[in-house]
Design an enzyme around this catalytic site. Structure first.
Site, PDB file in Angstrom:
ATOM      1  N   ILE A   1       2.810  -8.005  -4.382  1.00 52.05           N
ATOM      2  CA  ILE A   1       2.314  -7.369  -3.153  1.00 52.05           C
ATOM      3  C   ILE A   1       0.863  -7.756  -2.894  1.00 52.05           C
ATOM      4  CG2 ILE A   1       3.936  -5.441  -3.204  1.00 52.05           C
ATOM      5  CD1 ILE A   1       1.768  -3.729  -4.494  1.00 52.05           C
TER       6      ILE A   1
ATOM      7  N   PHE B   1       0.822  -1.211   0.000  1.00 50.65           N
ATOM      8  CA  PHE B   1       0.000   0.000   0.000  1.00 50.65           C
ATOM      9  C   PHE B   1       0.855   1.260   0.000  1.00 50.65           C
ATOM     10  CE2 PHE B   1      -2.015  -3.271   2.799  1.00 50.65           C
ATOM     11  CZ  PHE B   1      -2.806  -3.819   1.823  1.00 50.65           C
TER      12      PHE B   1
ATOM     13  N   GLY C   1      -4.694  -0.635  -9.666  1.00 46.52           N
ATOM     14  CA  GLY C   1      -4.613  -0.955  -8.234  1.00 46.52           C
ATOM     15  C   GLY C   1      -5.044   0.209  -7.361  1.00 46.52           C
ATOM     16  N   GLU C   2      -4.704   1.416  -7.787  1.00 45.77           N
ATOM     17  CA  GLU C   2      -4.988   2.587  -6.958  1.00 45.77           C
ATOM     18  C   GLU C   2      -6.237   3.324  -7.411  1.00 45.77           C
ATOM     19  OE1 GLU C   2      -1.474   4.524  -5.369  1.00 45.77           O
ATOM     20  OE2 GLU C   2      -0.271   3.352  -6.761  1.00 45.77           O
TER      21      GLU C   2
ATOM     22  N   GLN D   1      -8.587  -6.364  -6.868  1.00 49.35           N
ATOM     23  CA  GLN D   1      -7.955  -5.085  -6.554  1.00 49.35           C
ATOM     24  C   GLN D   1      -8.987  -3.976  -6.392  1.00 49.35           C
ATOM     25  OE1 GLN D   1      -4.408  -4.041  -6.323  1.00 49.35           O
ATOM     26  NE2 GLN D   1      -4.722  -6.112  -5.612  1.00 49.35           N
TER      27      GLN D   1
ATOM     28  N   ILE E   1      -7.753  -5.164 -19.471  1.00 47.44           N
ATOM     29  CA  ILE E   1      -7.805  -5.826 -18.167  1.00 47.44           C
ATOM     30  C   ILE E   1      -7.095  -7.170 -18.344  1.00 47.44           C
ATOM     31  CG2 ILE E   1      -9.309  -6.779 -16.371  1.00 47.44           C
ATOM     32  CD1 ILE E   1      -9.510  -3.713 -16.619  1.00 47.44           C
TER      33      ILE E   1
ATOM     34  N   GLY F   1      -2.888   1.286 -15.099  1.00 45.90           N
ATOM     35  CA  GLY F   1      -2.837   0.801 -13.715  1.00 45.90           C
ATOM     36  C   GLY F   1      -4.187   0.962 -13.051  1.00 45.90           C
TER      37      GLY F   1
END
Lengths: 325, 763
Positions: free
Chosen positions: B472, B246, B728-729, B662, B653, B726
């Protein structure tokens, strides 16, 4: 039953008479506090061998007996307790997590120590509970979770449990076993408000163990309402244990106990008095809530608990009154 | 297909199960602290009980008497380390506050001693018996504390380059028909990954092996080497699995080099397992932030003026800054924009990356303000966003490479049942519960960084991929294996991926949601090198070789099409023609626009992230829309969130299963960020109070009964060879605003400070 267990208890008592010896049951509080260096026992006595004699879950015609080593989850799952003492079943079910409830015992549960961060962090010198006379870091610190009832100038640490509110509401007796034998006292006398000696938390003498709890009568019209920041696995911001005996629409007996807001398991007797002999309505519920917090005193971050607590009491009373028995 | 494994739409990979799923749920996955060490000693940290001042004296007598104590290291006898600069200044460190260097204390919980013993328990016991005398000074805790200093971020932080502006904000705001001015606040937060901030250091002669959960093994390797003053080639960092990052493991923390140096000194491997509460102060955190938003709009909802002023708290020594105005000034079409970010210095440890560093706090402000404006305009908040949707970056005028923001709003609104919302606040309820619906936009820049990879192909199709990437928890092993399998045309089960080891070819930090795009682009390129060698072997003539180049060369098209070329490659035939048993290729990939020194920096453990608004002719972001239902108990005022629905578009994707996971985690975290998570600071002494998982609340299962993730089909040929943005965030941005917007809808009460707790609700 306790008599049979005394043979095993005798060995335990010998160690327990040493001031720094601690009994270990579920270990869910003691082990944490040892890791944090808050509790530093020189000896630990495993009392789990007493479980065979001390884990009764015995609802009967005229009352309930619960052994001190009964596990929280077992008691919460007992259908007769759910039926005749919902306040007990719910106070246990809404406490901690499933894993903790599987480990923790009733005796250990009522003996759990405060979650005050300043008590649990030994890098703070000033904690009257840990270091008598050193002051209280919580008084003007971060005190959102702290108590508004039963506080003193020495300590505002909250009693964190849930089950104890059910016990104190139902006038439970606590059975205590020690070297000299077994004695009983009202559960309401077990915990000591901090006053000038916040380091003394209960009436237990060194070497004594809680062996059982007992309750007279049945309390099917009872509820435990718990308010908290998240939906599970969290201590109460405010909770109410309510038990009513209603006959033909008139409240014959009423019990109001409060959690998450007081330094000890808290019985609101003045508030209860308003209920007795009355017919229930929402206005009455609100007056009872007001009365329960008449003496409350908030600090910087926890004053909200006073208004919250009043609403929790009123809502819990409504829920109890509306129960279909 | 199931909810957990959504069927792939156009431009999506297969939802294959996670490569490491069984190992993780059965406890067989080896994390850094699980690595066996030969005769290790155990370290336990002593951390400061004051935030500012100095250590007068240690009394170590009691501690030394504990049986099994080997060494107690304080500033008086600590090995000397070289300084490391902050990562943003060309160094590796997340803080320049170096422990055990002097008697000075710069923040609460600073490492002041390391106890080394034969067992963990002995080390802990001795650490508990260390007595410290301090001369404490009054620290400045946070915003509004006496003694803080405030200055513009620009100029003091190389991380923060620009306060974006365009047009004439002041004039346009003055003239605007409808105006909004509102201030917002977000709290300090800590990452609290499950894996504690451990490190194990073992020397073999002059060579050091570090087992540590890291999001950047090359950064850590180079950083520790720099601090120890040794050749980076003598340091190896190993962590096949990371127990959550994170952002907390992105830059080097002070613990590693000191443990390595002590291990050398005592001539034993050392294992350090800090406690949960120590993790709050020996690493980084998300700083508390404040915002003022000014919006001016026409009566029909068109934005004419936008100003975002942000302030963030950092340490005395380091100007860390997330500066999210680079995103909030570009999200909506608006001709007159102004912004300013300031840094407030206090006696605190240096903050750092926390998923999603700029967007979570800054979009809370903007997306709350948009909702407030919608109320003022008496307009549906979705429609307000539609009216102000942008096709170009309003600051620089560059076109978005692709932008599916409104498509996400429409999909999510449909799935959520937004049309069932009665627009008036306080108009929906169910028994004891007031109901509110709210929504917000999310976005995250598409970032990429140079990456290398090595791929070895056997004649029977067995494939080994080596890359110092990081697992991660995102599914990196799985998507890299999928990429190689697809590109080489070999079965997925024949592909083995090796990561988390700095002896492997360098990959960038697993941060900024760049990993999938960067590592998979590198793996694709190296697979193509192999294909090219094989094709050349079976098509020896020049013309055919040219044909081969054309069909298998690295291409911006999505890998499914480019990977297959126009004819199947017969691997065994090619191997026979080459007369070898194994074909192995190494390659270094860099994204368009990467600076000249990219590859050198990559090997030196320094990231060169490009993308987002910094692309030359375009701007690249992933987008999404989030809808939430909140319920507020009319008696207890408890706030619950029974439904979270998010729709997201992020280019290709790679694996809908891992991507969904995620995004789902992001939605849950976003809710948590709004309702639960805050690190409480005792302002008297600038110390963290709730530094444990019982008091720092994160959601439990009962808090998230309904989470729905929708992934939209989106194709973007302008960003990277993989075509992936991206994500993830992406999931945890905007959720905090959506929750507050829903609380307003339920109660009529606008809450502008997080987290929202029941005492903030007045009914």
């Amino acid at each position: 039953m306790a008599v049979q267990a005394l043979g095993a208890a005798a060995a335990a008592n010998e160690s327990l008479t040493k001031a720094a010896a601690q009994p270990l049951a579920g270990g869910t509080t003691l082990i944490d506090l040892m890791k944090l260096d808050v509790m530093r026992p020189t000896a630990i006595v495993d009392i789990n061998p007493l479980a065979r004699a001390w884990s009764a879950i015995a609802p009967g015609g005229d009352g309930l007996r619960l052994g001190a080593l009964a596990r929280m989850s077992d008691v919460a799952a007992n259908t007769e307790i759910q039926r005749s003492y919902p306040v007990i079943a719910d106070s246990l079910k809404l406490a901690a997590s499933a894993q903790l409830r599987n480990m923790a015992t009733l005796g250990g549960n009522v003996m759990q120590r405060t979650r005050c961060n300043y008590f649990r962090d030994v890098s703070y010198e000033n904690c009257n509970k840990r270091n008598p006379g050193s002051g209280c870091a919580a008084m003007d610190g971060v005190n959102r979770m702290h108590a508004v009832l039963g506080t003193s100038d020495q300590c505002i640490a909250t009693y964190p449990g849930d089950f104890a509110q059910a016990l104190i509401a139902l006038d439970a007796m606590v059975e205590i076993t020690g070297k000299a034998g077994t004695r009983s006292m009202p559960f309401a006398q077990l915990h000591k408000a901090p006053g000038t000696t916040p380091d003394i938390e209960t009436a237990l003498q060194p070497g004594e163990l809680i062996s059982a709890f007992s309750i007279q009568g049945r309390w099917p019209r009872s509820v435990y309402l718990k308010t908290r920041d998240r939906q599970s696995y969290e201590f109460a911001l405010s909770s109410a244990a309510i038990a009513l005996d209603v006959q033909d629409g008139t409240i014959r007996d009423a019990r109001v106990a409060l959690g998450g807001v007081a330094t000890v398991p808290w019985r609101a007797r003045e508030a209860e008095a308003l209920l007795k002999g009355q017919r229930f309505d929402d206005g009455l519920a609100q007056r009872v809530g007001e009365a329960a917090f008449a003496d409350a005193r908030g600090r910087r971050h926890n004053s909200f608990k006073i208004a919250l607590g009043k609403r929790v009491v009123a809502r819990a009373l409504q829920q109890a009154a509306m129960m279909e028995i | 297909m199931t909810a957990a494994a959504p069927g792939p739409k156009t431009n999506m990979g297969q939802p294959v199960p996670r490569y490491d799923a069984a190992a993780k749920v059965t406890g067989r996955a080896t994390y850094a602290s699980d690595m066996p060490l030969d005769n290790p000693a155990y370290a336990f940290l002593v951390t400061s009980a004051i935030a500012k001042g100095r250590i007068d004296r240690f009394d170590l007598d009691d501690a030394r008497r504990v049986r099994g104590v080997i060494e107690i290291v304080t500033h008086e006898n600590a090995p000397k380390l070289k300084e490391s600069k902050l990562f943003s200044n060309g160094g590796y460190a997340g803080t320049t506050i170096q422990p055990l260097k002097s008697a000075e204390i710069a923040h609460d919980g600073q490492i002041i001693a390391v106890v080394v013993a034969e067992s963990y328990e002995a080390a802990r016991e001795a650490a508990n018996r260390v007595k410290v005398s301090y001369s404490a000074a009054a620290p400045s805790a946070t915003f509004d504390s006496p003694g803080t200093t405030t200055a513009a971020a620009k100029g003091q932080s190389s991380q923060f380059k620009e306060d974006p502006k365009v047009g004439d904000f002041a004039k346009a705001f003055d003239a605007a028909e409808v105006k909004l001015v509102a201030s917002y606040e977000t709290p300090t937060q800590h990452h609290n990954p499950m894996e504690l901030f451990t490190t194990s250091c073992a020397w073999m002669g002059d060579n050091l092996v570090i087992y540590e959960g890291s999001q950047y093994v090359y950064g850590l390797k180079n950083g520790v080497a720099e601090q120890l003053g040794i050749d980076a080639d003598k340091v190896r960092v190993v962590n096949p699995y990371v127990g959550g990052g994170f952002g907390s493991r992105g830059s080097m923390t002070p613990r590693t080099a000191i443990i390595a140096a002590i291990a050398k000194h005592v001539n034993r491997p050392i294992k350090l397992v800090p406690t949960r509460d120590q993790g709050f102060t020996i690493t980084t955190h998300r700083a508390e932030t404040r915002h003022e938003i000014k919006l001016g709009a026409s009566r029909d909802g068109k934005l004419v003026a936008l100003r975002h002023e942000g302030a963030e708290v950092s340490s005395r020594s380091d100007a860390y800054c997330v500066g999210g105005t680079k995103t909030t000034t570009r999200l909506y079409a608006c001709p007159n924009v102004d912004s300013l970010v300031s840094i407030v210095r206090a006696d605190r440890n240096t903050p750092g990356f926390m998923r999603s560093p700029p967007e979570v706090p800054y979009l809370f402000a903007l997306e709350s303000a948009l909702d407030e404006l919608a109320v003022k305009l008496n307009m549906d908040p979705v429609e307000l966003r539609r009216i102000n949707d942008a096709t170009r970056d309003p600051i620089d005028g560059k076109p978005y490479t692709s932008r599916s923001l409104m498509a996400c709003f429409d999909e999510a609104a449909k799935a959520f049942g937004w049309s069932q919302r009665s627009p008036q606040s306080k108009s929906m309820s169910d028994g004891d519960w007031l109901i509110g619906y709210g929504c917000a936009a999310t976005c995250y820049p598409t970032l990429m960084a140079p990456s290398a990879a090595r791929v070895r192909l056997h004649r029977d199709g067995r494939t080994r991929v080596e890359i110092a990437g990081h697992e991660i928890g995102t599914g990196a092993y799985t998507v890299i294996a999928q990429t190689a399998a697809e590109r080489l045309g070999v079965p997925l089960e024949k592909v083995a991926v090796f990561m988390g080891d700095s002896d492997l070819p360098p990959a960038p930090v697993a941060g900024g949601s760049n990993s999938t795009a960067s590592t998979c682009s590198a793996v694709m390129m190296v697979c193509d090198q192999i294909r090219q060698r094989l094709l050349k072997a079976v098509m020896p003539s020049d013309s055919l070789a040219d044909k081969a180049k054309e069909t298998v060369g690295i291409s911006p098209a999505p890998s499914t099409q480019a990977g297959k070329g126009d004819r199947p490659l017969e691997i065994e035939k090619a191997f026979d023609a080459l007369g070898v048993g194994v074909v192995e290729e190494y390659g270094e990939w860099k994204p368009d626009g990467a600076p000249m020194d990219s590859f050198r920096a990559m090997h030196n453990g320094q990231v060169r992230l490009v993308g987002g608004h910094q692309m030359k002719d375009q701007i690249a972001y992933a987008f999404g829309a989030e809808f939430v239902e909140v319920r507020i108990n009319r008696f207890t005022h408890e706030i619950r969130c029974p439904r979270l629905v998010g729709a997201f578009a992020a280019g290709r994707i790679m694996n809908p299963r891992t991507a969904r996971s995620q995004l789902m985690g992001g939605l849950i975290w976003g809710m948590s960020s709004a309702l639960l998570e805050a690190t409480e600071i005792d302002e008297r002494n600038a110390r963290y109070v709730n530094d444990n998982l019982a008091d720092y609340l994160v959601p439990v299962n009962a808090d998230v009964p309904g989470v729905e993730v929708i992934m939209l089909s989106e194709q973007d040929d302008h960003i990277n060879p993989v075509g992936a943005k991206g994500l993830g965030e992406l999931g945890n941005v905007g959720t905090n605003a959506a929750i507050c917007n829903a609380i307003y809808h339920a109660t009529g009460q606008r809450i502008r400070k997080l987290p929202v707790r029941l005492e903030n609700i007045e009914l």
